[in-house]
Design an enzyme around this catalytic site. Sequence first.
Site, PDB file in Angstrom:
ATOM      1  N   GLY A 252       0.790  -1.227   0.000  1.00 30.58           N
ATOM      2  CA  GLY A 252       0.000   0.000   0.000  1.00 30.58           C
ATOM      3  C   GLY A 252       0.816   1.268   0.000  1.00 30.58           C
TER       4      GLY A 252
ATOM      5  N   THR B 148       2.146   3.184  -2.597  1.00 25.58           N
ATOM      6  CA  THR B 148       1.669   4.207  -3.530  1.00 25.58           C
ATOM      7  C   THR B 148       0.295   4.704  -3.116  1.00 25.58           C
ATOM      8  OG1 THR B 148       2.945   3.155  -5.301  1.00 25.58           O
ATOM      9  CG2 THR B 148       1.238   4.706  -5.966  1.00 25.58           C
TER      10      THR B 148
ATOM     11  N   HIS C 226      10.997   2.151   2.120  1.00 30.41           N
ATOM     12  CA  HIS C 226      10.731   0.750   2.440  1.00 30.41           C
ATOM     13  C   HIS C 226      11.635   0.280   3.585  1.00 30.41           C
ATOM     14  CE1 HIS C 226       7.862   0.197  -0.671  1.00 30.41           C
ATOM     15  NE2 HIS C 226       8.718   0.227  -1.679  1.00 30.41           N
TER      16      HIS C 226
ATOM     17  N   PRO D 159       0.595 -10.568   5.203  1.00 28.54           N
ATOM     18  CA  PRO D 159       1.810 -10.946   4.482  1.00 28.54           C
ATOM     19  C   PRO D 159       1.576 -11.871   3.293  1.00 28.54           C
ATOM     20  CG  PRO D 159       2.227 -10.953   6.826  1.00 28.54           C
ATOM     21  CD  PRO D 159       0.752 -10.748   6.671  1.00 28.54           C
TER      22      PRO D 159
ATOM     23  N   VAL E 275       1.841 -12.481  -2.647  1.00 28.19           N
ATOM     24  CA  VAL E 275       1.235 -12.722  -3.963  1.00 28.19           C
ATOM     25  C   VAL E 275       1.488 -11.529  -4.887  1.00 28.19           C
ATOM     26  CG1 VAL E 275      -0.946 -13.016  -5.202  1.00 28.19           C
ATOM     27  CG2 VAL E 275      -0.496 -14.351  -3.128  1.00 28.19           C
TER      28      VAL E 275
END
Length: 302
Positions: A36, A38, A91, A112, A117
Amino acid sequence: MPSLATYRSAHIDSSRWEGFPFRDGDVVISTRSKSGTTWMQMICALLIFQSPELPEPLPAMSPWLEQTIAPKDEVYERLAAQRHRRFIKTHTPLDGVPMDPRVTYVVVGRHPLDMAVSLYHMYDNLDGERFRALTRRPATATAPEPRPSLHDWLIAWIDRDVPHSDDLSSLPGAMWHLTDAWERHLCRPNVLLVHYDDLLADLAGEMRRIADALDITVPEHLWPALVDAATFGSMKSRADRLVPTAGGLLKDVTAFFRRGASGTGSEVLTEEELARYDRRAHELAPADLLRWLHRRPGDLPR
């Protein structure tokens, strides 16, 4: 002040945070990849500018500070020139970022398995040759091995035992990032946790909560347009202005916004395999964090 943890890889160097000159009101958005980032950058931009029409592409306004593709001095100069309230992407877990009481740190948590995925599909969308060129890594002489299926890759991701500092995109890395933020938010009022599923379930309510945390007042008549601009469909339609495209690493910009859904990890695994994930998660993170992280929206107080 305690020393900062350092995280490095082929394209990041968290030591670039050392000595960063913060301003009063800065916002640091700290997330794991595909959790999440962006989306939260867009929400912050909408709240700060109070218009769906942003003055610049989102990655230019909210640069990824520790990514080494752009020189550190260039990123610092870009941020120093900004006159609006700054919101900076990272990050890096918060133990690798200076903690300043004038700054609000927003950490987004996503289940997670759903994060993993999304990572699997993101890797398919990366231009490997371009990545090697930008990070000055030599080209491989042999053809890459066939990629495992999503199911097999996900099982290997769950089982992989690696120090969190070696791979922040691993399960240990994701759990460390969230555990560190969880412990900080319990004692620091300037650390805000946001759950990805809450954004899906009640985007308008979560945007109001984030605005309160950032001490931003939005006139009531502006809310509908701002919330609509932060929906998955609206953001996907403006991918060319919102997606981080530094260095041309993505094969397809629009594929960056794939589904934006939850539960995709659970769809892939059997009950036994989900129990296997659950056991692994409990080895890596405290129970109170896992109750929050694995809950359905609204189950527990924030």
